[in-house]
Design an enzyme around this catalytic site. Structure first.
Site, PDB file in Angstrom:
ATOM      1  N   HIS A  51      -1.851  -9.014  -3.736  1.00 59.47           N
ATOM      2  CA  HIS A  51      -1.625 -10.140  -4.637  1.00 59.47           C
ATOM      3  C   HIS A  51      -0.208 -10.215  -5.204  1.00 59.47           C
ATOM      4  O   HIS A  51       0.018 -10.946  -6.163  1.00 59.47           O
ATOM      5  CB  HIS A  51      -2.617 -10.086  -5.802  1.00 59.47           C
ATOM      6  CG  HIS A  51      -4.004 -10.486  -5.436  1.00 59.47           C
ATOM      7  ND1 HIS A  51      -4.329 -11.746  -4.990  1.00 59.47           N
ATOM      8  CD2 HIS A  51      -5.172  -9.791  -5.450  1.00 59.47           C
ATOM      9  CE1 HIS A  51      -5.623 -11.825  -4.752  1.00 59.47           C
ATOM     10  NE2 HIS A  51      -6.157 -10.646  -5.012  1.00 59.47           N
ATOM     11  N   ARG A  78      -2.758  -0.882  -1.388  1.00 57.50           N
ATOM     12  CA  ARG A  78      -3.791  -1.894  -1.142  1.00 57.50           C
ATOM     13  C   ARG A  78      -3.196  -2.925  -0.193  1.00 57.50           C
ATOM     14  O   ARG A  78      -2.233  -3.609  -0.526  1.00 57.50           O
ATOM     15  CB  ARG A  78      -4.254  -2.575  -2.426  1.00 57.50           C
ATOM     16  CG  ARG A  78      -5.309  -3.651  -2.103  1.00 57.50           C
ATOM     17  CD  ARG A  78      -6.059  -4.143  -3.292  1.00 57.50           C
ATOM     18  NE  ARG A  78      -5.273  -5.044  -4.129  1.00 57.50           N
ATOM     19  CZ  ARG A  78      -5.818  -5.808  -5.090  1.00 57.50           C
ATOM     20  NH1 ARG A  78      -7.125  -5.744  -5.329  1.00 57.50           N
ATOM     21  NH2 ARG A  78      -5.060  -6.584  -5.830  1.00 57.50           N
ATOM     22  N   ASP A  92       2.107   4.008   8.527  1.00 56.34           N
ATOM     23  CA  ASP A  92       3.310   4.639   9.065  1.00 56.34           C
ATOM     24  C   ASP A  92       4.373   4.868   7.993  1.00 56.34           C
ATOM     25  O   ASP A  92       5.308   5.646   8.202  1.00 56.34           O
ATOM     26  CB  ASP A  92       3.895   3.779  10.195  1.00 56.34           C
ATOM     27  CG  ASP A  92       3.129   3.920  11.496  1.00 56.34           C
ATOM     28  OD1 ASP A  92       2.373   4.904  11.626  1.00 56.34           O
ATOM     29  OD2 ASP A  92       3.273   3.049  12.375  1.00 56.34           O
ATOM     30  N   GLU A 156     -16.305  -6.254  -3.989  1.00 61.96           N
ATOM     31  CA  GLU A 156     -15.915  -7.209  -5.023  1.00 61.96           C
ATOM     32  C   GLU A 156     -16.518  -8.591  -4.795  1.00 61.96           C
ATOM     33  O   GLU A 156     -15.925  -9.607  -5.154  1.00 61.96           O
ATOM     34  CB  GLU A 156     -14.387  -7.299  -5.113  1.00 61.96           C
ATOM     35  CG  GLU A 156     -13.682  -7.477  -3.786  1.00 61.96           C
ATOM     36  CD  GLU A 156     -12.169  -7.405  -3.927  1.00 61.96           C
ATOM     37  OE1 GLU A 156     -11.654  -7.454  -5.062  1.00 61.96           O
ATOM     38  OE2 GLU A 156     -11.484  -7.302  -2.885  1.00 61.96           O
ATOM     39  N   ASP A 182     -12.760 -10.220  -9.211  1.00 62.76           N
ATOM     40  CA  ASP A 182     -13.350 -10.979  -8.105  1.00 62.76           C
ATOM     41  C   ASP A 182     -14.869 -10.872  -8.092  1.00 62.76           C
ATOM     42  O   ASP A 182     -15.556 -11.836  -7.755  1.00 62.76           O
ATOM     43  CB  ASP A 182     -12.782 -10.489  -6.767  1.00 62.76           C
ATOM     44  CG  ASP A 182     -11.418 -11.085  -6.468  1.00 62.76           C
ATOM     45  OD1 ASP A 182     -11.232 -12.297  -6.706  1.00 62.76           O
ATOM     46  OD2 ASP A 182     -10.530 -10.345  -6.011  1.00 62.76           O
TER      47      ASP A 182
END
Length: 262
Positions: A51, A78, A92, A156, A182
Site C-alpha cells: 500500500h 509485505r 532475492d 483479511e 480489511d
C-alpha cells in the site's frame, strides 16, 4: 551476510515456537527512518510493499537500512500480491521472509509457499543476488532457504475466515496475520473492531492457528491498540506504521506547547 542469516535463524525459530515477538511497520521508503526504527530494537520490521510508494529499488534500500542498524531486527516484506514473480524478486533482496496479502483459500496459501520454495518442491528461481551473498553463498543459500525463509499469509476477508483452518494447515505456512482493517470492511463493520462479527472472526482465526500449531499475529496502529490487539490472543504483534507513530508524536508535541499558552 553470514551474521544476517544467523540473526534471521534465531528470529525464525522464535516465531515458529509462538514466542511473543514484537515488530514495527515501515511505510516510509527512506533508509534513515528504517534504520532509526530498527535501532530501537524491535524483533522484526515489516516493509509494506503493498500500500505504499516503495518500489523494488526502495525496498532493497530499506532492507539494507534495517541491517545497517546493527541490531537483531530482521526485515519481512509485505508483497503487493500473491505473485510468484514478485515474491522471487523480493526474496532475492535478502529479507527473512514475505507476508502475502489477502489469502482466502488453501490453494492460494500453497501458491505462496511454492513461490518461497526452490525447485523441485516449489517454483522459486535461483539467482546469485543479495540473499545469496551475490553468488558467494549460493550453494549454501539454496540448500537452506526453502526451510528458513518465512511464508506469512494474511487472513483479511470473510472468505479467508471461512477457510482459515485449511489455510493454517498448509505445509510451509509459517504464520497467519490478521489484517484488521480489511477484515472489518469485508464483514461490513468497517472500523468497528468490537462488533460481534469481527470478534467472532478473530476468535475463529486464532483458534484455527492454535489447532494447527501455527503462530498468528496482527497489527496495532496506536499505543492504545497494543494491549487490545494483544488480548485477541495473538502470538506476535506489529506496531505502527511509522507514519502513524510520526503523526501521533507530532500531535503530542504540538498539544504540549499549545497547552502551555492557552
Amino acid at each position: 551476510m553470514g551474521d544476517d542469516l544467523s540473526i534471521g535463524d534465531d528470529f525464525t525459530s522464535r516465531l515458529r515456537a509462538c514466542e511473543p515477538v514484537a515488530g514495527c511497520w515501515i511505510s516510509i521508503g527512506h533508509p534513515a527512518s528504517a534504520e532509526l526504527l530498527a535501532g530501537v530494537g524491535y524483533d522484526f520490521a515489516v516493509l509494506d510493499g503493498e500500500h505504499t510508494e516503495m518500489t523494488l529499488e526502495a525496498l532493497a534500500t530499506v532492507v539494507r537500512a534495517v541491517a545497517a542498524a546493527g541490531t537483531d531486527t530482521v526485515p519481512i516484506v509485505r508483497v503487493a500480491s500473491n505473485d510468484p514473480t514478485e515474491v522471487k524478486r523480493v526474496l532475492d533482496l535478502g529479507p527473512v521472509g514475505v507476508m502475502v496479502p489477502s489469502v482466502e483459500t488453501a490453494a492460494e496459501a500453497e501458491r505462496a509457499v511454492d513461490a518461497c520454495t526452490y525447485r523441485p518442491h516449489g517454483r522459486r528461481g535461483v539467482a546469485g543476488y543479495r540473499a545469496a551473498g551475490y553468488g558467494a553463498n549460493l550453494q549454501e543459500y539454496v540448500e537452506s532457504a526453502s526451510e528458513e525463509v518465512l511464508t506469512i499469509v494474511q487472513v483479511e476477508s470473510e472468505r479467508g475466515v471461512e477457510n482459515v483452518a485449511e489455510i493454517a494447515a498448509v505445509n510451509g505456512v509459517d504464520a497467519l496475520f490478521i489484517g484488521p482493517v480489511d477484515l472489518s470492511a469485508s464483514l461490513d463493520v468497517f472500523g468497528d473492531y468490537d462488533a460481534d462479527a469481527m470478534q467472532d472472526a478473530v476468535e475463529r482465526i486464532v483458534d484455527a492457528a492454535d489447532e494447527a500449531n501455527t503462530p498468528v499475529g496482527t497489527l496495532a496502529t496506536s499505543r492504545a491498540e497494543v494491549g487490545v490487539r494483544d488480548d485477541w490472543g495473538v502470538d506476535f504483534l506489529a506496531m505502527g506504521p511509522d507514519l502513524a507513530m510520526l503523526g501521533e508524536t507530532a500531535r503530542d508535541y504540538l498539544s504540549t506547547y499549545r497547552g502551555r499558552h492557552e
